[in-house]
Design a protein around this motif. Structure first.
Motif, PDB file in Angstrom:
ATOM      1  N   UNK A  39       0.850  -1.024  -0.081  1.00 24.04           N
ATOM      2  CA  UNK A  39      -0.100  -0.013   0.019  1.00 24.04           C
ATOM      3  C   UNK A  39       0.810   1.209   0.058  1.00 24.04           C
ATOM      4  N   UNK A  41       0.909   5.749   0.182  1.00 25.29           N
ATOM      5  CA  UNK A  41       0.435   6.741   0.845  1.00 25.29           C
ATOM      6  C   UNK A  41       0.937   8.131   0.269  1.00 25.29           C
ATOM      7  N   UNK A  47      -4.464   6.740   0.922  1.00 26.75           N
ATOM      8  CA  UNK A  47      -3.617   5.613   0.938  1.00 26.75           C
ATOM      9  C   UNK A  47      -4.375   4.998  -0.383  1.00 26.75           C
ATOM     10  N   UNK A  49      -4.103   1.173  -2.606  1.00 28.47           N
ATOM     11  CA  UNK A  49      -3.763  -0.478  -2.530  1.00 28.47           C
ATOM     12  C   UNK A  49      -2.897  -0.459  -3.717  1.00 28.47           C
ATOM     13  N   UNK A  96       4.063   1.076   1.911  1.00 31.46           N
ATOM     14  CA  UNK A  96       4.111   0.151   3.299  1.00 31.46           C
ATOM     15  C   UNK A  96       3.693  -1.327   2.422  1.00 31.46           C
TER      16      UNK A  96
END
Lengths: 121, 109
Positions: A39, A41, A47, A49, A96
């Motif tokens: 993910x 940001x 955010x 995916x 992430x």
């Protein structure tokens, strides 16, 4: 305790390929109960995916990025990999690594601390 | 692609108060909705999944509800550490993908 740690180059030039690694510790990525995902940001778009992958290599990608995105796993090293080709400034973000409860919770219950990627010439 | 709209974008409140955050889907998603809390400089933390199930270790002050297209996250009796950014997220069956809302920032009044 499950931990995820992202690593990557920090800076990437426009049109180059971004490569990130996620090291998973505290549990094996060979799990039949969850997927593993990425993910990102950004300040402007929140955010997003990117995709999720099973230990077998079966992957689902965000349709908007599918043509540039590849995910893979190394079960022997407990590593996840992401490559994103032809990057632009729009790919500047915090990336992430996450554990994905696909099929059992439809959410992400463990997150790495994130790695900052800046696309700049 | 299913879109998620969170409201309000910013909510100002005070410790001890009760607040409700909203998340609306552009089409029905059943109960496959999750909520996350993100404090400055940290990764998001899962609060609620399945619309109403608290994740492990999450305080009972956090309550999720809703189904179909309209969902809410209620925080009763705000603590100082609750002032943060909150995201909702769904998983759609087709295309198989996850989508996040744009976030609600909860700050001090």
């Amino acid at each position: 305790q499950l931990q995820l740690q992202e690593s990557g180059p920090g800076l990437v030039r426009p049109s180059d390929t971004l490569s990130l690694t996620c090291t998973v510790s505290g549990a094996s990525i060979v799990s039949t109960t969850n997927y593993w995902g990425w993910i990102r940001q950004t300040p402007g778009k929140g955010l997003q995916w990117l995709g999720s992958i099973y230990f077998s290599g079966l992957a689902y990608y965000n349709p908007s990025l599918r043509s540039r995105l590849t995910m893979s796993v190394d079960t022997s090293q407990n590593h996840l990999f992401l490559t994103l080709s032809s990057v632009t400034a729009a790919d500047t973000a915090i990336y992430y690594c996450v554990r994905d409860l696909w099929g059992s919770g439809e959410s992400f219950d463990y997150w790495g601390r994130g790695t900052v990627v800046t696309v700049t010439s | 692609e299913i879109l998620l709209t969170q409201s309000p974008a910013t909510l100002s409140s005070s410790p001890g108060e009760r607040v409700t955050l909203s998340c609306r889907a552009s089409q029905s998603v059943g109960s496959d909705l999750a909520w996350y809390q993100q404090r400055p400089g940290q990764a998001p933390r899962l609060l609620i999944y399945g619309a109403s199930t608290r994740a492990a270790g999450i305080s009972a002050r956090f309550t999720g509800s809703g189904s179909g297209t309209d969902f809410t996250l209620t925080i009763s009796s705000l603590e100082p550490e609750d002032f943060a950014l909150y995201h909702c997220q769904l998983r759609s069956s087709w295309p198989p993908m996850y989508t996040f809302g744009q976030g609600t920032r909860l700050d001090f009044k």
